[in-house]
Design an enzyme around this catalytic site. Sequence first.
Site, PDB file in Angstrom:
ATOM      1  N   GLU A   5     -38.778  81.824 -28.612  1.00  0.00           N
ATOM      2  CA  GLU A   5     -39.899  81.597 -27.770  1.00  0.00           C
ATOM      3  C   GLU A   5     -41.171  81.187 -28.422  1.00  0.00           C
ATOM      4  O   GLU A   5     -41.183  80.711 -29.514  1.00  0.00           O
ATOM      5  CB  GLU A   5     -40.201  82.880 -27.070  1.00  0.00           C
ATOM      6  CG  GLU A   5     -40.754  83.839 -28.027  1.00  0.00           C
ATOM      7  CD  GLU A   5     -40.400  85.173 -27.564  1.00  0.00           C
ATOM      8  OE1 GLU A   5     -41.294  85.950 -27.327  1.00  0.00           O
ATOM      9  OE2 GLU A   5     -39.232  85.394 -27.421  1.00  0.00           O
ATOM     10  N   ILE A 128     -46.509  87.493 -24.657  1.00  0.00           N
ATOM     11  CA  ILE A 128     -45.807  88.540 -25.404  1.00  0.00           C
ATOM     12  C   ILE A 128     -44.374  88.071 -25.614  1.00  0.00           C
ATOM     13  O   ILE A 128     -43.679  87.731 -24.660  1.00  0.00           O
ATOM     14  CB  ILE A 128     -45.837  89.872 -24.635  1.00  0.00           C
ATOM     15  CG1 ILE A 128     -47.286  90.284 -24.354  1.00  0.00           C
ATOM     16  CG2 ILE A 128     -45.120  90.962 -25.419  1.00  0.00           C
ATOM     17  CD1 ILE A 128     -47.417  91.506 -23.458  1.00  0.00           C
ATOM     18  N   SER A 129     -43.952  88.061 -26.845  1.00  0.00           N
ATOM     19  CA  SER A 129     -42.616  87.578 -27.167  1.00  0.00           C
ATOM     20  C   SER A 129     -41.540  88.450 -26.539  1.00  0.00           C
ATOM     21  O   SER A 129     -41.777  89.605 -26.175  1.00  0.00           O
ATOM     22  CB  SER A 129     -42.413  87.544 -28.687  1.00  0.00           C
ATOM     23  OG  SER A 129     -43.305  86.656 -29.306  1.00  0.00           O
ATOM     24  N   ALA A 130     -40.355  87.885 -26.423  1.00  0.00           N
ATOM     25  CA  ALA A 130     -39.215  88.637 -25.896  1.00  0.00           C
ATOM     26  C   ALA A 130     -38.893  89.810 -26.823  1.00  0.00           C
ATOM     27  O   ALA A 130     -39.009  89.700 -28.043  1.00  0.00           O
ATOM     28  CB  ALA A 130     -37.999  87.722 -25.771  1.00  0.00           C
TER      29      ALA A 130
END
Length: 336
Positions: A5, A128-130
């Site tokens: 992502e 916000i990243s996974a």
Amino acid sequence: RAGDEGGDNAVGGGDNANAAGPARRAPPPRARERENAAAGGDEGARMPRHVQRALWRLLVGDPARLGPEPSTHEELIESLRRARVLSPDGGVAKAMALIPRGDFVPEGQQSEAYLDCPLAIPQLGFNISAPHIHATCLEKLKLEPGHDFLDVGCGCGLVTCLGAYLVGKSGTSVGIEINSAALNVSRRNARTFRAKSQDFAREACEVSFEKRNAFLPDPKLRLFDRINVAGSCPPSKVKNLLSMLKDEGKLIVPCGSDLQLYTKFFSVVTMEVVSHVRFGELVVPSDAEIVVRTLQLDKEREISRLLGESFPNAGGSGPTGMEEELGMEAGSAANA
């Protein structure tokens, strides 16, 4: 599970080369128009979010192995363990079990806090990243008690706090960010969670957050054992990040379409590709800005030496005025 992502500092996230995710860096208006047309119409005609999430899970892994889509913190951790992203009894699993993602997600987006996909926070200019990206990066860094940890593009502060727990009271955890709104959120989140969790307060080191540019000289001339970067770095600038790394240190950074892990050992640097990703880009200062900042710091140090004073901020935790002006982290502009 491959990476996916845009980082905590890059609005819209990014896509996995093997598993294209729904979140990407926010394109300019004309690009959005072209994307909407390609998607079959205007914003209202685009794929619904619940369909996007279902497609995401199909692309990033075997749904049968992943189990049902997590809706709670406990289900998310179990899903990451089942997918073998987290080592079952490792330190990262313990840290992520203790520190819920939901405590770092805005109130209005709690319904999506425990989905294993990037979460855009457009009102604050970052994402916000996974969770599986956070887990992958921390597992690869192998943080240990006593390490000095740097989180470039700290966004909501979640990874910085996870790092603080992993390095313990004898270590340090520093998050740097260019987005003032994100920086305020990360500080508030860390303060609130420390007050809420006795285990975190007892085991984790103090967390510090600074607004500054990772590519500009650090007034404190610090080196770090582990560095996590939540934004895509131009290949020509990786050396700047490596210059902040101690011997036997590790750096994990998105570069182009690769999530790269660098290891420094007796000044010899090796690199391995962890997965294929696409993150939002880091904000890179111009060569002129770097030269001006370097000369300014040299002048300030020389004046301090002549006056017999310690250099301002040496060993301190707060940003200087210049850092406030030229502050950097993974770029927020359309940016975590």
